[in-house]
Design an enzyme around this catalytic site. Sequence first.
Site, PDB file in Angstrom:
ATOM      1  N   CYS A 154      -0.929  -9.396   7.558  1.00 18.60           N
ATOM      2  CA  CYS A 154      -1.104  -8.235   8.069  1.00 18.60           C
ATOM      3  C   CYS A 154      -2.106  -8.093   9.063  1.00 18.60           C
ATOM      4  O   CYS A 154      -3.365  -8.255   8.626  1.00 18.60           O
ATOM      5  CB  CYS A 154      -0.758  -7.094   7.431  1.00 18.60           C
ATOM      6  SG  CYS A 154       0.213  -7.135   6.328  1.00 18.60           S
ATOM      7  N   CYS A 173       1.132   6.955  -8.492  1.00 17.35           N
ATOM      8  CA  CYS A 173       1.676   6.423  -7.211  1.00 17.35           C
ATOM      9  C   CYS A 173       1.225   4.881  -7.291  1.00 17.35           C
ATOM     10  O   CYS A 173      -0.244   4.751  -7.620  1.00 17.35           O
ATOM     11  CB  CYS A 173       1.490   7.054  -6.124  1.00 17.35           C
ATOM     12  SG  CYS A 173       2.201   6.012  -4.572  1.00 17.35           S
ATOM     13  N   CYS A 181      -5.384  -5.762   8.431  1.00 16.32           N
ATOM     14  CA  CYS A 181      -5.781  -5.399   7.010  1.00 16.32           C
ATOM     15  C   CYS A 181      -7.033  -6.293   6.694  1.00 16.32           C
ATOM     16  O   CYS A 181      -7.065  -7.432   6.778  1.00 16.32           O
ATOM     17  CB  CYS A 181      -4.722  -5.798   6.099  1.00 16.32           C
ATOM     18  SG  CYS A 181      -4.957  -5.393   4.309  1.00 16.32           S
ATOM     19  N   CYS A 239       7.363   6.735  -1.547  1.00 13.74           N
ATOM     20  CA  CYS A 239       6.321   7.081  -0.630  1.00 13.74           C
ATOM     21  C   CYS A 239       6.158   5.985   0.611  1.00 13.74           C
ATOM     22  O   CYS A 239       5.941   4.824   0.316  1.00 13.74           O
ATOM     23  CB  CYS A 239       4.882   6.945  -1.204  1.00 13.74           C
ATOM     24  SG  CYS A 239       3.513   7.475  -0.170  1.00 13.74           S
TER      25      CYS A 239
END
Length: 317
Positions: free
Chosen positions: A51, A124, A54, A184
């Site tokens: 990515c 989460c 990142c 999410c």
Amino acid sequence: MNDYHTIEQIYSQPLEDLIQQALLAKKTFGKNDLQFCQLLNIKSGGCSEDCKYCAQSAHYRTSIEKSSLLDEETIFEAGKKAKENGATRFCLGAAWKGLSHEELKTKLICKIISKISSLGLELCLSLGFLTEKAALMLKESGLSVYNHNLNTGPNYYPKIATTHSFQERLQTIEIVQKVGLKLCSGGIIGMGESLKDRLEMLYYLKTLPEPPESVPINVYMPIKGTPLYAYQSNFSYIDLVRIIATARILFPTSWIRLAAGRKLLDESIQTLCYIAGVNSIFIGEKLLTQNNVQLETDLAWLKRLNLQKEGYTRLYS
């Protein structure tokens, strides 16, 4: 509203009309308070994925500290501190491709979930791609919510990552919802994507069988050593406000979270984002790798707005 052109029409209307619609949609949510989430990086750096935004990718040289998986007690103590600071949701992120049911790390994560559950926080996780069996293990351990962002639309995605596909992200989202975990999922604004890419990201979220429980909107933060570092985005903060308002209209019962990059926004922009539909933020000194707004600054801002945190507990005297 599952039609892309309808979403485009919502976004493109006069700003005053857009915000008025977003305010009406926000009433559907039924609360004017603000959810506090705290994010902890439980395994930093060395990720196999490329990515391009990142700092944790093993493909790039960045200044972040790499670390192995934190132990249960360290994570538990961080959760206690998050709760003391007013967080009702505790989010854990790890820099790896994902989890399968056969891996030792999946069993370790399940032990961590079981221990943290005693804190009474909604938990989460953001741990990458999942197999269905791994997702079931997480749920059975007490997990409430799983984060897996689409990040952008499918046409722009190959410019952001090549070690996995947009379709693979959709597959993990499908698994999360199939096993009964709350989802999410959101995106990053300002990576060079077009307006169409941003709206397509919302379109794909809108066409899911169930709406996401929360939709994080991240502002791209340039990180030295990553391929996107030298890129100068031409997006305006009004673009951000429009995306947030559109997300609020599309997902009236979801938390809309102003997530990474909030430190780049001044108080007036953050206030406009709140009016446009945001009802959740990350607190804490740091997100995964980058600094965040200080808690004292957030509390002073909320005091000026006369806002409360989730649960209607006063944050100030």
